[in-house]
Design a protein around this motif. Structure first.
Motif, PDB file in Angstrom:
ATOM      1  N   ASN A  38      23.197   7.856 -57.017  1.00 55.94           N
ATOM      2  CA  ASN A  38      22.561   9.036 -57.598  1.00 55.94           C
ATOM      3  C   ASN A  38      22.089  10.026 -56.536  1.00 55.94           C
ATOM      4  O   ASN A  38      21.761  11.148 -56.847  1.00 55.94           O
ATOM      5  CB  ASN A  38      21.359   8.628 -58.458  1.00 55.94           C
ATOM      6  N   GLY A  39      22.041   9.589 -55.306  1.00 49.18           N
ATOM      7  CA  GLY A  39      21.546  10.469 -54.249  1.00 49.18           C
ATOM      8  C   GLY A  39      22.364  10.315 -52.991  1.00 49.18           C
ATOM      9  O   GLY A  39      23.512   9.879 -53.015  1.00 49.18           O
ATOM     10  N   HIS A  40      21.757  10.648 -51.889  1.00 50.89           N
ATOM     11  CA  HIS A  40      22.376  10.576 -50.576  1.00 50.89           C
ATOM     12  C   HIS A  40      21.907   9.287 -49.915  1.00 50.89           C
ATOM     13  O   HIS A  40      20.719   8.989 -49.925  1.00 50.89           O
ATOM     14  CB  HIS A  40      21.952  11.779 -49.744  1.00 50.89           C
ATOM     15  N   LEU A  41      22.836   8.536 -49.341  1.00 54.18           N
ATOM     16  CA  LEU A  41      22.504   7.233 -48.773  1.00 54.18           C
ATOM     17  C   LEU A  41      22.806   7.170 -47.280  1.00 54.18           C
ATOM     18  O   LEU A  41      23.792   7.750 -46.823  1.00 54.18           O
ATOM     19  CB  LEU A  41      23.315   6.134 -49.475  1.00 54.18           C
ATOM     20  N   THR A  42      21.972   6.435 -46.546  1.00 57.23           N
ATOM     21  CA  THR A  42      22.255   6.162 -45.143  1.00 57.23           C
ATOM     22  C   THR A  42      23.249   5.004 -45.072  1.00 57.23           C
ATOM     23  O   THR A  42      23.444   4.276 -46.051  1.00 57.23           O
ATOM     24  CB  THR A  42      20.978   5.760 -44.380  1.00 57.23           C
ATOM     25  N   ALA A  43      23.823   4.802 -43.896  1.00 58.53           N
ATOM     26  CA  ALA A  43      24.734   3.669 -43.704  1.00 58.53           C
ATOM     27  C   ALA A  43      24.006   2.354 -43.986  1.00 58.53           C
ATOM     28  O   ALA A  43      24.571   1.441 -44.597  1.00 58.53           O
ATOM     29  CB  ALA A  43      25.298   3.685 -42.284  1.00 58.53           C
ATOM     30  N   GLU A  44      22.752   2.272 -43.563  1.00 59.94           N
ATOM     31  CA  GLU A  44      21.975   1.051 -43.777  1.00 59.94           C
ATOM     32  C   GLU A  44      21.734   0.806 -45.268  1.00 59.94           C
ATOM     33  O   GLU A  44      21.806  -0.334 -45.739  1.00 59.94           O
ATOM     34  CB  GLU A  44      20.632   1.132 -43.035  1.00 59.94           C
ATOM     35  N   GLU A  45      21.465   1.864 -46.015  1.00 59.24           N
ATOM     36  CA  GLU A  45      21.267   1.716 -47.461  1.00 59.24           C
ATOM     37  C   GLU A  45      22.559   1.262 -48.135  1.00 59.24           C
ATOM     38  O   GLU A  45      22.532   0.429 -49.057  1.00 59.24           O
ATOM     39  CB  GLU A  45      20.773   3.030 -48.068  1.00 59.24           C
ATOM     40  N   PRO A  55      27.773  -9.954 -52.756  1.00 56.86           N
ATOM     41  CA  PRO A  55      27.251 -10.965 -51.832  1.00 56.86           C
ATOM     42  C   PRO A  55      28.325 -11.838 -51.189  1.00 56.86           C
ATOM     43  O   PRO A  55      28.121 -12.365 -50.097  1.00 56.86           O
ATOM     44  CB  PRO A  55      26.306 -11.799 -52.702  1.00 56.86           C
ATOM     45  N   ASP A  56      29.479 -11.978 -51.836  1.00 58.46           N
ATOM     46  CA  ASP A  56      30.538 -12.829 -51.291  1.00 58.46           C
ATOM     47  C   ASP A  56      31.480 -12.090 -50.343  1.00 58.46           C
ATOM     48  O   ASP A  56      32.395 -12.692 -49.780  1.00 58.46           O
ATOM     49  CB  ASP A  56      31.356 -13.452 -52.433  1.00 58.46           C
ATOM     50  N   THR A  57      31.260 -10.790 -50.192  1.00 51.44           N
ATOM     51  CA  THR A  57      32.127  -9.993 -49.327  1.00 51.44           C
ATOM     52  C   THR A  57      31.545  -9.963 -47.918  1.00 51.44           C
ATOM     53  O   THR A  57      30.361  -9.726 -47.729  1.00 51.44           O
ATOM     54  CB  THR A  57      32.245  -8.552 -49.861  1.00 51.44           C
ATOM     55  N   ASN A  58      32.407 -10.190 -46.959  1.00 50.50           N
ATOM     56  CA  ASN A  58      31.967 -10.195 -45.563  1.00 50.50           C
ATOM     57  C   ASN A  58      32.136  -8.796 -44.969  1.00 50.50           C
ATOM     58  O   ASN A  58      33.190  -8.459 -44.446  1.00 50.50           O
ATOM     59  CB  ASN A  58      32.772 -11.231 -44.764  1.00 50.50           C
ATOM     60  N   VAL A  59      31.102  -7.962 -45.107  1.00 48.75           N
ATOM     61  CA  VAL A  59      31.122  -6.599 -44.575  1.00 48.75           C
ATOM     62  C   VAL A  59      29.911  -6.436 -43.677  1.00 48.75           C
ATOM     63  O   VAL A  59      28.772  -6.539 -44.128  1.00 48.75           O
ATOM     64  CB  VAL A  59      31.077  -5.546 -45.708  1.00 48.75           C
ATOM     65  N   GLY A  60      30.157  -6.188 -42.400  1.00 49.09           N
ATOM     66  CA  GLY A  60      29.073  -5.962 -41.450  1.00 49.09           C
ATOM     67  C   GLY A  60      28.724  -4.487 -41.365  1.00 49.09           C
ATOM     68  O   GLY A  60      29.468  -3.623 -41.833  1.00 49.09           O
ATOM     69  N   ILE A  61      27.607  -4.197 -40.731  1.00 47.52           N
ATOM     70  CA  ILE A  61      27.155  -2.808 -40.596  1.00 47.52           C
ATOM     71  C   ILE A  61      28.159  -1.970 -39.797  1.00 47.52           C
ATOM     72  O   ILE A  61      28.378  -0.798 -40.109  1.00 47.52           O
ATOM     73  CB  ILE A  61      25.725  -2.728 -40.002  1.00 47.52           C
ATOM     74  N   ALA A  62      28.800  -2.555 -38.794  1.00 48.25           N
ATOM     75  CA  ALA A  62      29.799  -1.815 -38.005  1.00 48.25           C
ATOM     76  C   ALA A  62      30.987  -1.411 -38.883  1.00 48.25           C
ATOM     77  O   ALA A  62      31.512  -0.302 -38.752  1.00 48.25           O
ATOM     78  CB  ALA A  62      30.271  -2.650 -36.817  1.00 48.25           C
ATOM     79  N   THR A  63      31.370  -2.291 -39.798  1.00 46.23           N
ATOM     80  CA  THR A  63      32.457  -1.982 -40.733  1.00 46.23           C
ATOM     81  C   THR A  63      32.055  -0.838 -41.653  1.00 46.23           C
ATOM     82  O   THR A  63      32.870   0.038 -41.951  1.00 46.23           O
ATOM     83  CB  THR A  63      32.823  -3.236 -41.563  1.00 46.23           C
ATOM     84  N   VAL A  64      30.805  -0.838 -42.083  1.00 51.06           N
ATOM     85  CA  VAL A  64      30.310   0.248 -42.934  1.00 51.06           C
ATOM     86  C   VAL A  64      30.413   1.572 -42.185  1.00 51.06           C
ATOM     87  O   VAL A  64      30.915   2.567 -42.719  1.00 51.06           O
ATOM     88  CB  VAL A  64      28.854  -0.018 -43.398  1.00 51.06           C
ATOM     89  N   TYR A  65      29.971   1.607 -40.925  1.00 47.35           N
ATOM     90  CA  TYR A  65      30.046   2.842 -40.130  1.00 47.35           C
ATOM     91  C   TYR A  65      31.491   3.297 -39.949  1.00 47.35           C
ATOM     92  O   TYR A  65      31.792   4.491 -40.059  1.00 47.35           O
ATOM     93  CB  TYR A  65      29.374   2.658 -38.761  1.00 47.35           C
ATOM     94  N   ARG A  66      32.405   2.360 -39.678  1.00 50.33           N
ATOM     95  CA  ARG A  66      33.818   2.725 -39.512  1.00 50.33           C
ATOM     96  C   ARG A  66      34.397   3.267 -40.819  1.00 50.33           C
ATOM     97  O   ARG A  66      35.126   4.259 -40.825  1.00 50.33           O
ATOM     98  CB  ARG A  66      34.638   1.524 -39.032  1.00 50.33           C
ATOM     99  N   ALA A  67      34.056   2.627 -41.940  1.00 52.45           N
ATOM    100  CA  ALA A  67      34.542   3.087 -43.246  1.00 52.45           C
ATOM    101  C   ALA A  67      34.001   4.482 -43.554  1.00 52.45           C
ATOM    102  O   ALA A  67      34.741   5.354 -44.026  1.00 52.45           O
ATOM    103  CB  ALA A  67      34.142   2.102 -44.341  1.00 52.45           C
ATOM    104  N   LEU A  68      32.723   4.710 -43.283  1.00 52.76           N
ATOM    105  CA  LEU A  68      32.122   6.029 -43.528  1.00 52.76           C
ATOM    106  C   LEU A  68      32.800   7.101 -42.686  1.00 52.76           C
ATOM    107  O   LEU A  68      33.104   8.189 -43.181  1.00 52.76           O
ATOM    108  CB  LEU A  68      30.618   5.994 -43.233  1.00 52.76           C
ATOM    109  N   SER A  69      33.052   6.784 -41.435  1.00 55.24           N
ATOM    110  CA  SER A  69      33.718   7.735 -40.544  1.00 55.24           C
ATOM    111  C   SER A  69      35.103   8.093 -41.083  1.00 55.24           C
ATOM    112  O   SER A  69      35.480   9.272 -41.141  1.00 55.24           O
ATOM    113  CB  SER A  69      33.820   7.128 -39.148  1.00 55.24           C
TER     114      SER A  69
END
Length: 146
Positions: A38-45, A55-69
């Protein structure tokens, strides 16, 4: 859920294929979270939402940053830069809007003003310039932080 959710996921698949990349569930999950937000989210959010919803998906914070980029590079999402405080992201499915951003608490208010839009077109025309896209971000203090 969003009406054209499947169309956007198909667009992601098409873009990945055109670029000769492997389609990953992680990119789809990150995009899915932003499509439903509903709003704007940070990578951490986004990362915390993934841990909660997938919960069963193995996604790290670095993967989130790469996907966002990647998603920003291919214009499926947009970001607002908060300097040293990082970025907040949103999907590009909404109609055009501009932002008021509180520099104290980070609150973001979306707005549309037809007068501003007309004025921008008039300025562009006067300078023989064709606008293909634009983003307006006004920074200040929200009512609570003043």
């Amino acid at each position: 859920m969003i009406d054209n959710y499947n169309e956007i996921i198909e667009e992601l698949k098409k873009i990945v294929k055109q670029k000769g990349l492997k389609y990953t569930e992680q990119r789809e999950i990150v995009l899915s979270i932003l499509l439903q937000a509903n709003g704007h989210l940070t990578a951490e959010e986004i990362y915390n939402q993934i841990k909660k919803d997938y919960p069963d998906t193995n996604v790290g914070i670095a993967t989130v940053y790469r996907a966002l980029s990647f998603l920003e590079e291919v214009a499926l999402i947009a970001s607002i830069n908060f300097g040293t405080d990082g970025k907040k992201y949103e999907s590009n499915i909404k109609s055009h809007h501009d932002h008021l951003i509180c520099t104290e608490c980070g609150k973001i208010v979306e707005f549309v003003d037809e007068e501003i839009e007309k004025r921008q077109e008039k300025i562009a025309k006067a300078n023989k310039f064709k606008i293909t896209d634009h983003s307006m971000q006004l920074y200040g203090l929200c009512e609570v932080c003043q």
